[in-house]
Scaffold this active site. Sequence first.
Site, PDB file in Angstrom:
ATOM      1  N   CYS A   1       0.834  -1.200   0.000  1.00 26.12           N
ATOM      2  CA  CYS A   1       0.000   0.000   0.000  1.00 26.12           C
ATOM      3  C   CYS A   1       0.874   1.258   0.000  1.00 26.12           C
ATOM      4  O   CYS A   1       1.686   1.445   0.889  1.00 26.12           O
ATOM      5  CB  CYS A   1      -0.918  -0.022   1.228  1.00 26.12           C
TER       6      CYS A   1
ATOM      7  N   CYS B   1      -2.820   7.393 -40.540  1.00 24.21           N
ATOM      8  CA  CYS B   1      -1.540   6.698 -40.685  1.00 24.21           C
ATOM      9  C   CYS B   1      -0.531   7.618 -41.366  1.00 24.21           C
ATOM     10  O   CYS B   1       0.638   7.675 -40.993  1.00 24.21           O
ATOM     11  CB  CYS B   1      -1.712   5.404 -41.464  1.00 24.21           C
TER      12      CYS B   1
END
Lengths: 416, 458
Positions: free
Chosen positions: A135, A348
């Site tokens: 944690c 692209c």
Amino acid sequence: MPDLTADLAGIRSPNPFWLASGPPTNSEYQIARAFDAGWGGAVWKTVGEPIVNVSSRYSSLDIGTRRMMGFNNIELITDRTVEDNLREVASIKRRYPDHAVIVSLMVEPKRETWHEFVKMSEDTGADGLELNFGCPHGMSERGMGSSVGQVPEYTKMITSWVKEVARTPVIVKLTPNITDITFAARAAYEGGADAVSLINTINSITGIDLDTFVPRPAVAGKSSHGGYCGPAVKPIALHMVSAIAADEGAPIPISGIGGIERWDDAAEFILLGASNVQVCTAAMHYGFRIVEELRSGLSTWMEEKGFETLDDFRGRSVNAVTDWGNLDLSYKIVASIDWKKCINCKLCYIACEDGAHQSIELVRRRGEMIPSIKQDDCVGCNLCSLVCPVDDCIHMVERDPGRGDTWKSRVSAGKA
Amino acid sequence: MKRRNLAVRLTPKEWKARWKEIHPPLTAAEALVEANRCLYCYEAPCIGECPTHIDIPSFIRKIALGDLRGAARTILSENPLGGSCARVCPTETLCEGACVYNRWGREPIRIGLLQRRAIDHVFDERYEPIPAQEREDGAARVAVIGAGPAGLSCAAVLARLGHAVTVYDGRKSAGGLNRHAIALYKATPKYIDREVAAIRKLGVNIRREVKVGRKPSVADLLEKYDAVFLGPGLGEETRLNIPGENLKGVSAALDFLDELHNREVEKIRVGKRVAVIGCGNTAIDAARAAKRLGAEEVIVLYRRTRGEMPAYNHEYEGALAEGIEFRWLVAPVRLLGRAFVTGARCVSMKLGARDRSGRPRPVPVRGSEHTIACDQVIYSIGQRSDIRFLSTIEGLKTDRHGRVVVKGETMETSVPRLFAGGDCVNGGKEVVNAVQDGKVAARSIHTLIGGSKEASHA
Ligand SMILES: Cc1cc2nc3c(=O)[nH]c(=O)nc-3n(C[C@H](O)[C@H](O)[C@H](O)COP(=O)(O)OP(=O)(O)OC[C@H]3O[C@@H](n4cnc5c(N)ncnc54)[C@H](O)[C@@H]3O)c2cc1C
Ligand SMILES: Cc1cc2nc3c(=O)[nH]c(=O)nc-3n(C[C@H](O)[C@H](O)[C@H](O)COP(=O)(O)O)c2cc1C
Ligand code: SF4
């Protein structure tokens, strides 16, 4: 139908899907619902001296219409008493003897206190213990959680204290907030751990409210860094799992955690060596019912591949991850656009033009300008195929299968 | 007139264009995008609106995750005729009508087409998601009367549970109205035959061209089997009972559609101008079929108004878009012609007080008689129970409409070990309702009969 039974360091469960320690595993009521829905196991919300939580605890990273791509919390361990938790652990174990029930522990760094908690936890009949050394917020300020996990010596020491008295398998939960996860895994292994689980959450600030200037989640005008998890962290978790799976210094079973929300996520963790997987955020997002699609999807894939048990593919991809220096420099692929599928968005084109190697040109075809790969210039980086919104429109086509010409071989031949 | 005034024959190309599927399947890419749009609601309203209660969010999530087999399993476990239902269900008024996206001002998820995607996939790869269980002890022997959706559903569920099922159907091919009546642009007989073949592969024995009644009688079957399921559907179409209804060129919609499903469609000729009497879904199907077969004009005559028509609004809208004409508040009193029908003598109606069905009763307007010229008349004014067959079953309770009375939760009739479902119980609803009835009956046969057998064997 394939057999989904899983085994982590001797802890068996009807399937590899466990709930990770967190809000979904806070109570007997929840875990009973989860087991009824089909989960194979659960790691109880971390037990320790009860804390007080803040109000306003979570924040998230949303991308487009997708909510909770990344999830952040500033919650601590359980706020219920040790007695209440352990009584319910015992009850759930009695009600569901075939499911895996694990007690997660986080205790002040004192040997006697650890001994005491281990004994109390095991008296419930739980199948194993998970030591929460992960944690990253709050508890670490009190010398627990990731402040243990970040120091291999502490990890080893506390693990060995636990092993002095534990009768059930001990899983050490690792923090990813560390430079090289294998050091932590080795420490756990040397301390006698039976398994490691990873990853816990990653230090994070998900965003700032641009009107109040306070990061989220805000608690009375202030925030704190939190623990990051959810789909966005999966790549980090996969890498850490693979690093431990490949590390000869820590030959130890792995429980994979981090961003698992689909069956294929689980398959990937198992391919990289995990014996089972744990899920937190996805259960918080959709509820326990997701396990139906997790189990079904994994089972269908195994059936299609001809795998009968998890062991048939567990760890199969570990050796496919290697040092960069072992990659073949003579292997060559180039992009290829399927014009029948192309919708001519030109994403692209601009990606390659500005962000890669200027290997896409616009050519005239049927009266419009459409992208076309300059095959001799393309370096085969994949960028265009990644930005293309249409499935299977840009393929990477193999040009040279490679001749084993690696950087390491060049170095040893004196050619690098 | 000596010769009938027929519509011109369609060329094969025209034929194909007119009869193409009304909801073509989604491509793999489309299905993925659509599935990912689903919110995966909790206690999703679509499930509640599906009469078979398929876990829709779960199967859609499985499609989104590439698990088509799992998706098909989820569908078929609640709805053994999931492939048919994906094609023929009025989803606009069922699942898709309930989708939360409607309230959000967005297009609902195309649940029907996603369901079709999953089922077509396992059909194409010849994968059986829910194979029949082996059961030696406690297997019941069950006879099913009628291979319509109700009977097939019952048979499939029982076979999966390992029971031995024999289905009897009077017709040459199994499938019921789903096979012999449903619009060809929704589901083709070819598809239904495939679905039936899959059910036979579960081990269900289907005996065609055996009409139950005299021999074998239901009593014979009850003697021979542990339980019997009754799924004969409805009887014939109600006749018009007006002069001229025996003229050539006059037919009941069911007969007209039956021919369409069982003959080479290219050979079927319709009149140039077709009058359709009635405005239920069957009437509209017949009207849309006549139009597709080349009729130049198709006129639907209905004695009430649009507000009272039994047809679904989306079916009506579809017909309207295809150029079908609707005339409200007219009723035929006589059909005209020598050998072939040449017209319908009609009266105009007006709406009067409400009748027992709760709808305003149409009343003839005096002096309003007029003639509507036509070359063919197709009528569909309702289907009734097959009283003749049902009355052969001793002790069977029916209501005043001739519907078989059952206990809703088990589908048991007043005759011990005799269960019933589908149109014969509900008076004529949808395929999906018949499927649900068949499934419920199968499950109760399994617990009541199969279970008790198991116990007695133990
Ligand atoms: C024109 C038309 C269009 C329709 N369109 C749709 C639609 O788009 N979507 C939808 O969901 N529903 C539609 N329906 C309704 C749907 O077809 C029925 O609700 C459904 O088929 C009822 O199923 P069933 O099994 O109860 O009866 P049926 O489908 O009528 O099947 C009964 C079967 O039992 C057999 N049988 C009867 N008596 C005997 C006997 N004595 N011995 C042996 N066999 C016997 C019959 O040959 C038949 O095969 C339509 C119905 C019609 C008429
Ligand atoms: C709100 C919240 C509380 C958590 N509490 C605990 C905890 O008490 N103990 C623990 O070991 N991990 C805890 N975790 C971490 C999860 O167990 C898990 O390691 C992490 O969230 C990554 O998995 P995920 O991406 O599936 O959520 C918590 C995570 C969240 C989101
Ligand atoms: S989910 Fe909402 S209602 Fe439930 S505790 Fe959190 S803030 Fe409250």
